[in-house]
Design an enzyme around this catalytic site. Structure first.
Site, PDB file in Angstrom:
ATOM      1  N   ASP A 155      -1.536   7.755  -0.714  1.00 45.84           N
ATOM      2  CA  ASP A 155      -2.047   6.945   0.396  1.00 45.84           C
ATOM      3  C   ASP A 155      -1.087   7.020   1.579  1.00 45.84           C
ATOM      4  O   ASP A 155       0.072   7.411   1.427  1.00 45.84           O
ATOM      5  CB  ASP A 155      -2.254   5.493  -0.039  1.00 45.84           C
ATOM      6  CG  ASP A 155      -0.955   4.813  -0.454  1.00 45.84           C
ATOM      7  OD1 ASP A 155      -0.123   5.450  -1.139  1.00 45.84           O
ATOM      8  OD2 ASP A 155      -0.753   3.638  -0.079  1.00 45.84           O
ATOM      9  N   GLU A 203       0.799   2.669  -2.432  1.00 47.24           N
ATOM     10  CA  GLU A 203       2.220   2.445  -2.142  1.00 47.24           C
ATOM     11  C   GLU A 203       2.400   1.828  -0.762  1.00 47.24           C
ATOM     12  O   GLU A 203       3.238   0.952  -0.580  1.00 47.24           O
ATOM     13  CB  GLU A 203       3.001   3.760  -2.230  1.00 47.24           C
ATOM     14  CG  GLU A 203       4.504   3.569  -2.385  1.00 47.24           C
ATOM     15  CD  GLU A 203       5.263   3.356  -1.092  1.00 47.24           C
ATOM     16  OE1 GLU A 203       6.377   2.814  -1.148  1.00 47.24           O
ATOM     17  OE2 GLU A 203       4.751   3.724  -0.011  1.00 47.24           O
TER      18      GLU A 203
HETATM   19 ZN    ZN Z   1       6.168   6.891   1.082  1.00 47.22          ZN
END
Ligand code: ZN
Length: 468
Positions: free
Chosen positions: A92, A157
């Protein structure tokens, strides 16, 4: 001894163009995890990666449900007797605003000289992609890997890894390994190869100051009621002193002090502070009194307002006392601070200093723990040898200012030592407009990963266990 693998080098040479096209294809999918309208893009990215792993010959590939954006899992476990490494990257990316500052559209990758420009080119799809390509090249040319690998590619993340810990706990048996490699860090100033030995944690809170149900006329009520925006400004102004010290009681109690050796290591790092400042375009650097710039950035906790809003934001004038005002405030934490404990300290201090006449509430939006990894761990040293052989100079060991909460999760939930092996150049505009990746770092990164696995294959798996 590190030997150059001729077949593998030839394979990488022959596939250079295809590799770049594949890299671009991955970057084109706008996998912004924080924005709900991109959920399908995150899933499409996961599927793309899963297909790539399968095509290379990785087994048990799965787009695993987490309750949020999926995790991509895959493994190759036929290196009998060799160590097992868990490889982590995230697919992501951060949102792209302000869009107008991008020189080219963030999801239309372009190569300019040695750079590829796109959101995620370095953080972290580029690093994920180089692991894919190292695996592909090894399996294509040798028919096997030198070590056992388990891939965990996360999709949340950049939005707090909300579901990862639960997934790690549920999958603990499948994720056993000797250590983890996280490729989500970078090189040092001057593009010097580096191994990150510590990461900062995070406490992220929102402060809401609420007055009346609707905005008030400032002529009719000004001077007799508390203004939520003024009250918020007063709170924020009280959080830090002019010496750069954070005023929250107890905030520094658990901070591991820097030893003389730590301070000497910081002082020895090649760091061009004037160039660093010039690159930022700022008149000067500021920070906590008594610490160097690198110490402030790597080994000291911080407190920053990330966003502040309330009241009239339009052109011209509007004479109101706003009904409410808000701020997002985060702290970067260092070993051995705890994000929950820090939040409680923050909340009780804000409640203590909140001006009267309004209601002030503090919410915990997100937390992540700091981590420290030993330099002398055999896996860290295997990475160092791979970097030295590939990039022609020994890596420096740095303390990174950023947060990768998964690092602490791997240590805490899976009991794995973590090696932070990352290849992005410094100043590559991660999280900012015009993010770029150095294509030489990317290409050499593939070779370094291959060498790393060859080095790890020589290690005794029994000696890799996490001490204690
Ligand atoms: Zn990163």
């Amino acid at each position: 001894m590190l030997t150059t693998d001729q077949d593998l080098e030839r394979y990488l040479d022959e596939h250079r163009d295809a590799r770049l096209e594949s890299y671009k294809a991955l970057l084109r999918i706008p996998s912004i995890s924080a924005l709900p309208e991109h959920a399908a893009d995150c899933r499409a990215t996961a599927e793309w990666i899963a297909a790539d792993l399968r095509a290379s010959g990785v087994e048990h590939v799965e787009v695993a449900e987490t309750g949020g954006h999926p995790v991509v899992y895959g493994d190759w476990l036929h290196a009998d007797g060799a160590p097992t490494v868990l490889v982590y990257c995230h697919y992501d990316v951060q949102p792209v605003d302000p869009l107008e500052l991008w020189e080219s559209p963030p999801f239309e990758p372009v190569v300019v000289g040695d750079r590829i420009l796109a959101r995620g080119s370095g953080d972290d799809k580029g690093q994920l992609h180089l692991h894919l390509r190292a695996t592909e090249a090894l399996l294509a040319t040798r028919g096997k890997l030198p070590v056992n690998l388990k891939f965990v590619f996360e999709g949340e993340e950049e939005s707090g890894s909300e579901n990862l810990d639960r997934w790690l706990e549920a999958e603990r048996d499948r994720l056993t390994a000797d250590f983890a490699v996280i490729s989500d860090t970078g090189f040092f100033e001057g593009n010097v190869p580096a191994i990150t030995v510590s990461l900062r944690g995070m406490m992220y809170a929102q402060v809401d100051v609420t007055g009346t149900a609707v905005d008030l006329h400032s002529g009719g009520y000004g001077g007799v009621v508390q203004n939520p925006a003024n009250a918020l400004a007063q709170i924020i102004a009280s959080l830090k002193g002019p010496d750069g010290r954070i005023r929250i009681p107890g905030f520094y109690d658990d901070v591991v002090p820097l030893s003389d050796a730590d301070r000497a290591a910081f002082a020895e790092l090649p760091f061009d502070e004037p160039a660093y400042l010039a690159n930022l375009g700022l008149p000067e650097l500021v920070g906590e009194v008594g610490f160097s710039t690198l110490e402030r950035r790597g080994a000291r906790p911080t407190l920053d307002v990330n966003g502040i809003w309330g009241g009239f934001q339009g052109e011209g004038t509007k004479t109101i006392i706003p009904a409410h005002a808000h701020a997002k405030v985060s702290c970067r934490l260092v070993a051995n601070q705890d994000s929950e404990k820090t939040f409680e300290q923050f909340r009780s201090y804000v409640e203590e200093i909140a001006p009267p006449g309004v209601v002030t509430t503090v919410r915990n939006l997100h937390g992540g723990e700091p981590s420290l990894t030993p330099i002398d761990h055999p896996a860290t040293q295997a990475a160092a040898r791979a970097l030295t052989a590939t990039f022609g100079r020994e890596p420096v060991y740095i303390r990174e200012g950023g947060s990768i909460p998964v690092c602490a999760s791997f240590e805490r939930i899976l009991g794995l030592p973590v090696v932070l092996l990352g290849f992005v150049p410094p100043n590559q505009h991660a999280h900012a407009p015009n993010e770029w990746m150095d294509l030489n770092n990317y290409e050499l990164g593939i070779r370094a990963v291959v060498r790393m696995w060859d080095e790890v294959a020589k290690l005794d798996a029994a000696g890799l266990a996490r001490p204690g």
